[in-house]
Design a protein around this motif. Structure first.
Motif, PDB file in Angstrom:
ATOM      1  N   PHE A   1       9.551  48.099  22.926  1.00 45.34           N
ATOM      2  CA  PHE A   1      10.270  46.888  22.521  1.00 45.34           C
ATOM      3  C   PHE A   1       9.721  46.339  21.213  1.00 45.34           C
ATOM      4  CE2 PHE A   1      10.272  42.194  22.644  1.00 45.34           C
ATOM      5  CZ  PHE A   1      11.631  41.974  22.547  1.00 45.34           C
ATOM      6  N   GLY A   2       8.396  46.258  21.101  1.00 41.58           N
ATOM      7  CA  GLY A   2       7.780  45.740  19.888  1.00 41.58           C
ATOM      8  C   GLY A   2       8.042  46.619  18.680  1.00 41.58           C
ATOM      9  N   ILE A   3       7.933  47.933  18.872  1.00 44.87           N
ATOM     10  CA  ILE A   3       8.180  48.867  17.764  1.00 44.87           C
ATOM     11  C   ILE A   3       9.634  48.798  17.320  1.00 44.87           C
ATOM     12  CG2 ILE A   3       8.270  51.319  17.145  1.00 44.87           C
ATOM     13  CD1 ILE A   3       5.788  51.727  18.901  1.00 44.87           C
ATOM     14  N   LEU A   4      10.563  48.708  18.285  1.00 46.35           N
ATOM     15  CA  LEU A   4      11.983  48.617  17.949  1.00 46.35           C
ATOM     16  C   LEU A   4      12.276  47.380  17.115  1.00 46.35           C
ATOM     17  CD1 LEU A   4      14.936  49.612  18.306  1.00 46.35           C
ATOM     18  CD2 LEU A   4      15.039  48.212  20.377  1.00 46.35           C
ATOM     19  N   ASN A   5      11.697  46.240  17.502  1.00 44.99           N
ATOM     20  CA  ASN A   5      11.916  45.007  16.739  1.00 44.99           C
ATOM     21  C   ASN A   5      11.314  45.108  15.334  1.00 44.99           C
ATOM     22  OD1 ASN A   5      13.447  43.173  18.313  1.00 44.99           O
ATOM     23  ND2 ASN A   5      11.706  42.861  19.657  1.00 44.99           N
ATOM     24  N   GLY A   6      10.145  45.740  15.248  1.00 49.17           N
ATOM     25  CA  GLY A   6       9.535  45.920  13.936  1.00 49.17           C
ATOM     26  C   GLY A   6      10.380  46.811  13.035  1.00 49.17           C
ATOM     27  N   ILE A   7      10.924  47.884  13.605  1.00 52.32           N
ATOM     28  CA  ILE A   7      11.779  48.799  12.840  1.00 52.32           C
ATOM     29  C   ILE A   7      13.051  48.102  12.377  1.00 52.32           C
ATOM     30  CG2 ILE A   7      13.219  50.874  13.034  1.00 52.32           C
ATOM     31  CD1 ILE A   7      11.051  52.072  14.819  1.00 52.32           C
TER      32      ILE A   7
ATOM     33  N   GLY B   1      22.766  52.898   1.317  1.00 49.75           N
ATOM     34  CA  GLY B   1      22.820  51.518   1.767  1.00 49.75           C
ATOM     35  C   GLY B   1      23.650  51.348   3.024  1.00 49.75           C
ATOM     36  N   THR B   2      24.764  52.099   3.109  1.00 53.08           N
ATOM     37  CA  THR B   2      25.618  52.010   4.294  1.00 53.08           C
ATOM     38  C   THR B   2      24.897  52.531   5.529  1.00 53.08           C
ATOM     39  OG1 THR B   2      27.590  52.303   2.918  1.00 53.08           O
ATOM     40  CG2 THR B   2      27.834  52.693   5.281  1.00 53.08           C
ATOM     41  N   VAL B   3      24.186  53.651   5.388  1.00 48.92           N
ATOM     42  CA  VAL B   3      23.430  54.216   6.515  1.00 48.92           C
ATOM     43  C   VAL B   3      22.340  53.240   6.969  1.00 48.92           C
ATOM     44  CG1 VAL B   3      21.853  56.053   7.213  1.00 48.92           C
ATOM     45  CG2 VAL B   3      23.901  56.607   5.895  1.00 48.92           C
ATOM     46  N   LEU B   4      21.621  52.670   6.013  1.00 48.36           N
ATOM     47  CA  LEU B   4      20.568  51.716   6.351  1.00 48.36           C
ATOM     48  C   LEU B   4      21.131  50.471   7.035  1.00 48.36           C
ATOM     49  CD1 LEU B   4      18.387  51.926   3.108  1.00 48.36           C
ATOM     50  CD2 LEU B   4      17.757  52.730   5.386  1.00 48.36           C
ATOM     51  N   SER B   5      22.294  50.013   6.583  1.00 54.86           N
ATOM     52  CA  SER B   5      22.942  48.854   7.208  1.00 54.86           C
ATOM     53  C   SER B   5      23.341  49.162   8.648  1.00 54.86           C
ATOM     54  CB  SER B   5      24.168  48.433   6.400  1.00 54.86           C
ATOM     55  OG  SER B   5      23.790  47.882   5.167  1.00 54.86           O
ATOM     56  N   ALA B   6      23.886  50.376   8.865  1.00 52.11           N
ATOM     57  CA  ALA B   6      24.284  50.765  10.216  1.00 52.11           C
ATOM     58  C   ALA B   6      23.071  50.814  11.146  1.00 52.11           C
ATOM     59  CB  ALA B   6      24.986  52.126  10.180  1.00 52.11           C
ATOM     60  N   LEU B   7      21.969  51.371  10.658  1.00 54.23           N
ATOM     61  CA  LEU B   7      20.748  51.428  11.462  1.00 54.23           C
ATOM     62  C   LEU B   7      20.197  50.027  11.726  1.00 54.23           C
ATOM     63  CD1 LEU B   7      18.977  54.478   9.764  1.00 54.23           C
ATOM     64  CD2 LEU B   7      20.002  54.410  12.045  1.00 54.23           C
ATOM     65  N   ALA B   8      20.295  49.142  10.735  1.00 46.85           N
ATOM     66  CA  ALA B   8      19.834  47.759  10.910  1.00 46.85           C
ATOM     67  C   ALA B   8      20.648  47.049  11.979  1.00 46.85           C
ATOM     68  CB  ALA B   8      19.931  47.008   9.583  1.00 46.85           C
ATOM     69  N   ILE B   9      21.967  47.246  11.963  1.00 44.92           N
ATOM     70  CA  ILE B   9      22.842  46.607  12.952  1.00 44.92           C
ATOM     71  C   ILE B   9      22.502  47.085  14.362  1.00 44.92           C
ATOM     72  CG2 ILE B   9      25.225  46.459  13.782  1.00 44.92           C
ATOM     73  CD1 ILE B   9      26.085  46.637  10.804  1.00 44.92           C
TER      74      ILE B   9
ATOM     75  N   LEU C   1      18.945  45.126   2.494  1.00 46.98           N
ATOM     76  CA  LEU C   1      19.068  44.149   1.414  1.00 46.98           C
ATOM     77  C   LEU C   1      18.675  44.766   0.077  1.00 46.98           C
ATOM     78  CD1 LEU C   1      19.598  41.296   0.387  1.00 46.98           C
ATOM     79  CD2 LEU C   1      17.256  40.694   1.063  1.00 46.98           C
ATOM     80  N   GLY C   2      17.658  45.656   0.108  1.00 48.01           N
ATOM     81  CA  GLY C   2      17.199  46.261  -1.126  1.00 48.01           C
ATOM     82  C   GLY C   2      18.153  47.284  -1.698  1.00 48.01           C
ATOM     83  N   PHE C   3      18.859  48.020  -0.845  1.00 52.01           N
ATOM     84  CA  PHE C   3      19.723  49.105  -1.310  1.00 52.01           C
ATOM     85  C   PHE C   3      21.194  48.694  -1.412  1.00 52.01           C
ATOM     86  CE2 PHE C   3      16.032  51.604  -0.273  1.00 52.01           C
ATOM     87  CZ  PHE C   3      16.094  52.684  -1.138  1.00 52.01           C
ATOM     88  N   ASN C   4      21.528  47.481  -0.972  1.00 47.57           N
ATOM     89  CA  ASN C   4      22.910  47.011  -1.018  1.00 47.57           C
ATOM     90  C   ASN C   4      23.022  45.755  -1.862  1.00 47.57           C
ATOM     91  OD1 ASN C   4      24.298  48.903   0.830  1.00 47.57           O
ATOM     92  ND2 ASN C   4      22.965  48.013   2.394  1.00 47.57           N
ATOM     93  N   SER C   5      24.253  45.426  -2.210  1.00 44.04           N
ATOM     94  CA  SER C   5      24.500  44.143  -2.860  1.00 44.04           C
ATOM     95  C   SER C   5      24.326  43.034  -1.824  1.00 44.04           C
ATOM     96  CB  SER C   5      25.926  44.102  -3.410  1.00 44.04           C
ATOM     97  OG  SER C   5      26.868  44.178  -2.346  1.00 44.04           O
ATOM     98  N   VAL C   6      24.158  41.802  -2.312  1.00 43.88           N
ATOM     99  CA  VAL C   6      24.007  40.668  -1.400  1.00 43.88           C
ATOM    100  C   VAL C   6      25.245  40.512  -0.519  1.00 43.88           C
ATOM    101  CG1 VAL C   6      23.720  38.157  -1.278  1.00 43.88           C
ATOM    102  CG2 VAL C   6      22.439  39.475  -2.966  1.00 43.88           C
ATOM    103  N   GLY C   7      26.428  40.762  -1.100  1.00 47.95           N
ATOM    104  CA  GLY C   7      27.671  40.653  -0.336  1.00 47.95           C
ATOM    105  C   GLY C   7      27.726  41.634   0.816  1.00 47.95           C
ATOM    106  N   PHE C   8      27.335  42.892   0.560  1.00 40.46           N
ATOM    107  CA  PHE C   8      27.370  43.892   1.630  1.00 40.46           C
ATOM    108  C   PHE C   8      26.301  43.595   2.682  1.00 40.46           C
ATOM    109  CE2 PHE C   8      26.753  48.039   3.630  1.00 40.46           C
ATOM    110  CZ  PHE C   8      28.076  48.408   3.853  1.00 40.46           C
TER     111      PHE C   8
ATOM    112  N   GLY D   1      12.387  46.118   9.331  1.00 41.17           N
ATOM    113  CA  GLY D   1      12.273  47.006   8.183  1.00 41.17           C
ATOM    114  C   GLY D   1      13.624  47.475   7.673  1.00 41.17           C
ATOM    115  N   PHE D   2      14.522  47.841   8.598  1.00 43.11           N
ATOM    116  CA  PHE D   2      15.858  48.293   8.193  1.00 43.11           C
ATOM    117  C   PHE D   2      16.659  47.174   7.531  1.00 43.11           C
ATOM    118  CE2 PHE D   2      15.822  51.973  11.379  1.00 43.11           C
ATOM    119  CZ  PHE D   2      15.676  52.917  10.365  1.00 43.11           C
TER     120      PHE D   2
END
Length: 347
Positions: free
Chosen positions: A78-84, A153-161, A93-100, A87-88
């Motif tokens: 649980f802790g590792i998942l929240n930390g990841i 950026g799209t892949v990272l956003s999907a993983l973040a979601i 935010l770093g690889f996408n525009s603010v809007g995306f 990070g995602f």
């Protein structure tokens, strides 16, 4: 009735603490990163979690709360998942525009609803779904300025979601199934969240900023803002677990969009950020959606309480004996005592 009033006051207090602390830390971090030039967001988050754990450890040693053992494998994952997930989100935010990036945050609500419907068999009424749609529409109008897409950026956003939704659902599920408080769960999981971010944070920040956090020259004012940010983060982390535990992951996300609107407003009034008619319209629509969501949730909660009370009264009536001692023509003390005990068990 007293317990229900106390619970409602607890929920209101948790919501207020979450909003106040989150808006405060956004303003503090914005000053730290934008005005003072400290761009290491992921590393800063690891420091937040370490300070949170140390604070909770001191509180536990002073008997402010009782630590409760949780299965090590469960709390570690649980802790590792929240930390990841943190990070995602930062990488997104770093690889996408603010809007995306704002679109990514908006997608968390419908995806959470989808996951809870599919895997937890939770039902959401059409009124709830409509109010969420109005909310998402309003926040989208207020905060989304551009949509520049790229594959990474799209892949990272999907993983973040995905990781964020699962983490928040688990926060609610673990607290209820294992009967642990928000403080106990945060105390157990914070070290693992801090550890994963402490290791990965400098690498993530360096890939995004091209700067090394260990080579940064820390001035006294930067250190003061870092300490302030860490102290506020204790309230942010505690209130996050508290709100999700007392309400639901969806309600927490709705609250998050209220914070977004407040941050936009504070940014305009205090930091003189640019503000347009579109921002104003979006915030008003979002407020309408939040109001609808709160009203519908309150009405459905009252309806459920009324139904549960009716069922309880029917059950109590059905369990009362049809014949007592008087109707049989004799007075049996043992039967009267048993009947009294049966009634008392429903109080």
């Amino acid at each position: 009735m007293g317990e229900m009033t106390g619970f409602q006051l607890g929920v209101i207090g948790a919501l207020f603490l979450s909003v106040a602390s989150s808006v405060s830390i956004v303003i503090c971090n914005k000053a730290l990163m934008s005005n003072l030039g400290f761009p290491f967001a992921t590393t800063l988050t690891s420091w937040h979690l370490m300070v949170t754990f140390c604070t909770l450890h001191a509180a536990q040693r002073l008997n402010f709360f009782e630590s409760k053992a949780i299965d090590l494998k469960t709390v570690m994952l649980f802790g590792i998942l929240n930390g990841i997930s943190i990070g995602f989100l930062n990488l997104s935010l770093g690889f996408n525009s603010v809007g995306f990036y704002q679109m990514t945050k908006l997608a968390i609500i419908p995806f959470t609803v989808l996951l809870e419907t599919l895997f937890l068999k939770k039902q959401f009424s059409q009124k709830i779904k409509f109010s969420l749609f109005v909310l998402i529409l309003g926040v989208g109008i207020a905060s989304i300025t551009d949509l520049q897409l790229n594959f990474v950026g799209t892949v990272l956003s999907a993983l973040a979601i995905v990781t964020t939704c699962i983490g928040q659902i688990l926060t609610n599920t673990i607290q209820k199934k294992l009967n642990v408080s928000s403080t106990q769960l945060l105390y157990q999981s914070a070290p693992f969240q801090a550890a994963i971010l402490f290791v990965s944070g400098p690498l993530v920040d360096q890939s995004l900023t091209k700067q090394n956090v260990f080579a940064y020259k820390y001035s006294p004012i930067v250190l003061a803002f870092i300490i302030l940010s860490c102290l506020i983060a204790v309230s942010v982390n505690f209130s996050t677990f508290l709100v999700i535990g007392k309400t639901s992951p969806v309600t927490y996300q709705v609250l998050g969009h209220l914070k977004t609107c407040l941050v936009l407003g504070f940014g305009y009034t205090l930091l003189h950020d640019p503000f347009t008619e579109r921002n104003i319209i979006g915030i008003l629509v979002a407020m309408l959606g939040m109001g609808l969501y709160s009203y519908v949730c309150t009405q459905e909660s009252k309806k459920k309480q009324s139904t549960d009370l009716s069922n309880s009264q029917v059950k109590e009536k059905d369990t009362e004996p049809l014949l007592d001692g008087k109707s049989l023509g004799y007075q049996d003390k043992e039967n009267q005592d048993a009947k009294k005990s049966s009634r008392d068990s429903f109080v």
